[in-house]
Design a protein around this motif. Structure first.
Motif, PDB file in Angstrom:
ATOM      1  N   THR A 187     -27.609   7.168 -29.869  1.00  0.00           N
ATOM      2  CA  THR A 187     -28.605   6.145 -29.564  1.00  0.00           C
ATOM      3  C   THR A 187     -27.988   4.765 -29.732  1.00  0.00           C
ATOM      4  N   ILE A 188     -27.923   4.023 -28.638  1.00  0.00           N
ATOM      5  CA  ILE A 188     -27.366   2.674 -28.672  1.00  0.00           C
ATOM      6  C   ILE A 188     -28.410   1.732 -29.278  1.00  0.00           C
ATOM      7  N   PRO A 189     -28.082   1.007 -30.347  1.00  0.00           N
ATOM      8  CA  PRO A 189     -29.078   0.103 -30.935  1.00  0.00           C
ATOM      9  C   PRO A 189     -29.427  -1.025 -29.977  1.00  0.00           C
ATOM     10  N   HIS A 190     -30.631  -1.557 -30.135  1.00  0.00           N
ATOM     11  CA  HIS A 190     -31.086  -2.630 -29.237  1.00  0.00           C
ATOM     12  C   HIS A 190     -30.120  -3.811 -29.261  1.00  0.00           C
ATOM     13  N   GLU A 191     -29.525  -4.090 -30.408  1.00  0.00           N
ATOM     14  CA  GLU A 191     -28.577  -5.201 -30.545  1.00  0.00           C
ATOM     15  C   GLU A 191     -27.369  -5.036 -29.617  1.00  0.00           C
ATOM     16  N   ALA A 192     -27.059  -3.778 -29.261  1.00  0.00           N
ATOM     17  CA  ALA A 192     -25.881  -3.502 -28.424  1.00  0.00           C
ATOM     18  C   ALA A 192     -26.256  -3.076 -27.011  1.00  0.00           C
ATOM     19  N   ALA A 193     -27.498  -3.284 -26.625  1.00  0.00           N
ATOM     20  CA  ALA A 193     -27.958  -2.851 -25.301  1.00  0.00           C
ATOM     21  C   ALA A 193     -27.144  -3.509 -24.198  1.00  0.00           C
ATOM     22  N   GLY A 194     -26.740  -2.713 -23.207  1.00  0.00           N
ATOM     23  CA  GLY A 194     -26.033  -3.233 -22.051  1.00  0.00           C
ATOM     24  C   GLY A 194     -24.606  -3.641 -22.291  1.00  0.00           C
ATOM     25  N   GLN A 195     -24.021  -3.229 -23.415  1.00  0.00           N
ATOM     26  CA  GLN A 195     -22.652  -3.658 -23.724  1.00  0.00           C
ATOM     27  C   GLN A 195     -21.854  -2.613 -24.501  1.00  0.00           C
ATOM     28  N   ALA A 196     -22.409  -1.425 -24.742  1.00  0.00           N
ATOM     29  CA  ALA A 196     -21.727  -0.404 -25.536  1.00  0.00           C
ATOM     30  C   ALA A 196     -20.661   0.285 -24.699  1.00  0.00           C
ATOM     31  N   ASP A 197     -19.459   0.305 -25.216  1.00  0.00           N
ATOM     32  CA  ASP A 197     -18.286   0.763 -24.471  1.00  0.00           C
ATOM     33  C   ASP A 197     -17.631   1.911 -25.245  1.00  0.00           C
ATOM     34  N   PRO A 198     -17.430   3.081 -24.621  1.00  0.00           N
ATOM     35  CA  PRO A 198     -16.766   4.178 -25.325  1.00  0.00           C
ATOM     36  C   PRO A 198     -15.253   3.990 -25.350  1.00  0.00           C
ATOM     37  N   GLU A 199     -14.615   4.500 -26.409  1.00  0.00           N
ATOM     38  CA  GLU A 199     -13.148   4.484 -26.517  1.00  0.00           C
ATOM     39  C   GLU A 199     -12.705   5.825 -27.101  1.00  0.00           C
ATOM     40  N   VAL A 200     -12.014   6.624 -26.308  1.00  0.00           N
ATOM     41  CA  VAL A 200     -11.481   7.869 -26.837  1.00  0.00           C
ATOM     42  C   VAL A 200     -10.342   7.547 -27.810  1.00  0.00           C
ATOM     43  N   GLU A 201     -10.353   8.197 -28.978  1.00  0.00           N
ATOM     44  CA  GLU A 201      -9.315   7.953 -29.978  1.00  0.00           C
ATOM     45  C   GLU A 201      -8.956   9.245 -30.707  1.00  0.00           C
ATOM     46  N   LEU A 202      -7.676   9.386 -30.997  1.00  0.00           N
ATOM     47  CA  LEU A 202      -7.207  10.470 -31.850  1.00  0.00           C
ATOM     48  C   LEU A 202      -7.554  10.127 -33.293  1.00  0.00           C
ATOM     49  N   ALA A 203      -8.307  11.019 -33.946  1.00  0.00           N
ATOM     50  CA  ALA A 203      -8.675  10.827 -35.344  1.00  0.00           C
ATOM     51  C   ALA A 203      -7.799  11.698 -36.226  1.00  0.00           C
ATOM     52  N   VAL A 204      -7.256  11.110 -37.268  1.00  0.00           N
ATOM     53  CA  VAL A 204      -6.414  11.794 -38.245  1.00  0.00           C
ATOM     54  C   VAL A 204      -7.235  12.039 -39.502  1.00  0.00           C
ATOM     55  N   VAL A 205      -7.152  13.251 -40.045  1.00  0.00           N
ATOM     56  CA  VAL A 205      -7.865  13.588 -41.281  1.00  0.00           C
ATOM     57  C   VAL A 205      -6.847  13.794 -42.405  1.00  0.00           C
ATOM     58  N   ILE A 206      -7.035  13.084 -43.502  1.00  0.00           N
ATOM     59  CA  ILE A 206      -6.131  13.198 -44.647  1.00  0.00           C
ATOM     60  C   ILE A 206      -6.485  14.442 -45.467  1.00  0.00           C
ATOM     61  N   LYS A 207      -5.462  15.190 -45.867  1.00  0.00           N
ATOM     62  CA  LYS A 207      -5.626  16.467 -46.554  1.00  0.00           C
ATOM     63  C   LYS A 207      -5.719  16.323 -48.066  1.00  0.00           C
ATOM     64  N   LYS A 208      -4.919  15.406 -48.617  1.00  0.00           N
ATOM     65  CA  LYS A 208      -4.796  15.263 -50.063  1.00  0.00           C
ATOM     66  C   LYS A 208      -4.648  13.794 -50.389  1.00  0.00           C
ATOM     67  N   ASP A 209      -5.211  13.374 -51.542  1.00  0.00           N
ATOM     68  CA  ASP A 209      -5.081  11.980 -51.952  1.00  0.00           C
ATOM     69  C   ASP A 209      -3.618  11.549 -51.864  1.00  0.00           C
ATOM     70  N   CYS A 210      -3.397  10.355 -51.301  1.00  0.00           N
ATOM     71  CA  CYS A 210      -2.019   9.878 -51.205  1.00  0.00           C
ATOM     72  C   CYS A 210      -1.981   8.359 -51.331  1.00  0.00           C
ATOM     73  N   LYS A 211      -0.842   7.872 -51.817  1.00  0.00           N
ATOM     74  CA  LYS A 211      -0.631   6.441 -51.992  1.00  0.00           C
ATOM     75  C   LYS A 211       0.874   6.171 -51.918  1.00  0.00           C
ATOM     76  N   ASN A 212       1.242   5.070 -51.268  1.00  0.00           N
ATOM     77  CA  ASN A 212       2.650   4.675 -51.159  1.00  0.00           C
ATOM     78  C   ASN A 212       3.513   5.803 -50.592  1.00  0.00           C
ATOM     79  N   VAL A 213       3.103   6.306 -49.450  1.00  0.00           N
ATOM     80  CA  VAL A 213       3.786   7.418 -48.796  1.00  0.00           C
ATOM     81  C   VAL A 213       4.745   6.881 -47.740  1.00  0.00           C
ATOM     82  N   SER A 214       5.946   7.423 -47.695  1.00  0.00           N
ATOM     83  CA  SER A 214       6.923   7.007 -46.694  1.00  0.00           C
ATOM     84  C   SER A 214       6.565   7.586 -45.337  1.00  0.00           C
TER      85      SER A 214
END
Length: 294
Positions: free
Chosen positions: A120-147
């Motif tokens: 459902t497109i909110p009224h604030e975005a009526a007539g201007q909502a644009d789809p963008e296909v994107e690859l989503a990455v899911v993180i498996k385990k907590d990580c920080k400062n990874v090379s």
């Protein structure tokens, strides 16, 4: 680092109206298109309620899905990390220079939306909502400062996602989060495909069709910053929790780039898909009526 027992996972409601996680029996089935066409989707059930449970095993049961949910819950996803201008062809169509560092913005978890639910497109975005296909990455385990060299070890898998954007709102300022942060503005799923099944995500192909017209149809190899580079960059000084979702940018062909532009409207037929089993988002489009502020 342990790996999941599944190659593709879905979160779904079965005929008993209970929620389960499991792997589609048909390894070639596009789960989103099957649900849109009202075809049966048989799923091998896991003994866990979350795709993040790496100790989950199959119960031996097979159930029929009556509804496919987003693979992760809002609480599991947390704040969605996003990368803008990450495709060479998209930067060119926007007439912008290639960024030297990833352009980062955030979407709240209230953007998370199922792969087959009405968007459902909110009224604030009526007539201007644009789809963008994107690859989503899911993180498996907590990580920080990874090379960069170790970054993919922390990736659980990949999903199809749609970074819906309110284009006129986007022009109001230099920050993108508000125009991309409305409720339901990140449909994702229908599956997570394991990172082990796709050791090189640059082989993936992304596609968007709107009312039968092909809008976007490009390879992930056109990314400016690779998945490994993005995960490493985001992890510097910041803990990425298990379940974190990272949207990695969209290729050229967005509706806003056309003349005249194409935007979502009530009744639009939208298909957002990625190859190699990630599948298709099949969200019907509705438009919210004008609202009165309290």
């Amino acid at each position: 680092m342990p790996s999941a027992v599944w190659k593709r996972v879905v979160r779904f409601l079965a005929e008993d109206v209970q929620e389960y996680c499991g792997e589609p029996v048909d390894a070639e089935l596009d789960v989103g298109l099957a649900m849109a066409d009202r075809e049966p989707v048989l799923v091998k059930v896991l003994d866990a309620k979350s795709a993040l449970d790496l100790d989950a095993v199959f119960t031996g049961e097979v159930k029929t899905a009556i509804q496919i949910l987003s693979p992760l819950t809002l609480s599991e996803v947390g704040t969605i990390r996003c990368v803008g201008l990450n495709y060479t062809d998209h930067a060119a169509e926007m007439k912008l220079s290639i960024p030297k560092h990833p352009e980062i913005f955030f979407k709240p978890n209230t953007c998370v939306h199922g792969p087959v639910e009405t968007l459902t497109i909110p009224h604030e975005a009526a007539g201007q909502a644009d789809p963008e296909v994107e690859l989503a990455v899911v993180i498996k385990k907590d990580c920080k400062n990874v090379s960069v060299g170790h970054a993919l070890n922390y990736v659980l898998g990949y999903m199809t996602s749609n970074d819906v954007t309110a284009r006129i709102v986007q022009t109001r300022g230099s920050q993108w989060g508000y125009s991309k942060g409305f409720d339901q503005f990140a449909p994702m799923g229908p599956t997570i495909v394991s990172a082990e099944s796709i050791p090189d995500p640059s082989v993936l192909w992304l596609k968007t069709t709107l009312d039968g017209a092909v809008m976007q149809d490009k390879p992930a190899k056109n990314m400016i910053f690779s998945v490994a580079e993005i995960v490493s960059y985001l992890s510097v000084g910041t803990t990425l929790k298990a379940g974190t979702v990272i949207l990695t940018g969209t290729p050229s062909g967005i509706g806003h780039s056309h003349s005249p532009p194409f935007y979502l409207k009530e009744g639009s037929v939208l298909r957002v898909s990625i190859s190699h089993g990630l599948g298709t988002l099949v969200n019907p489009i509705a438009q919210e009526a004008p609202v009165v502020l309290e």
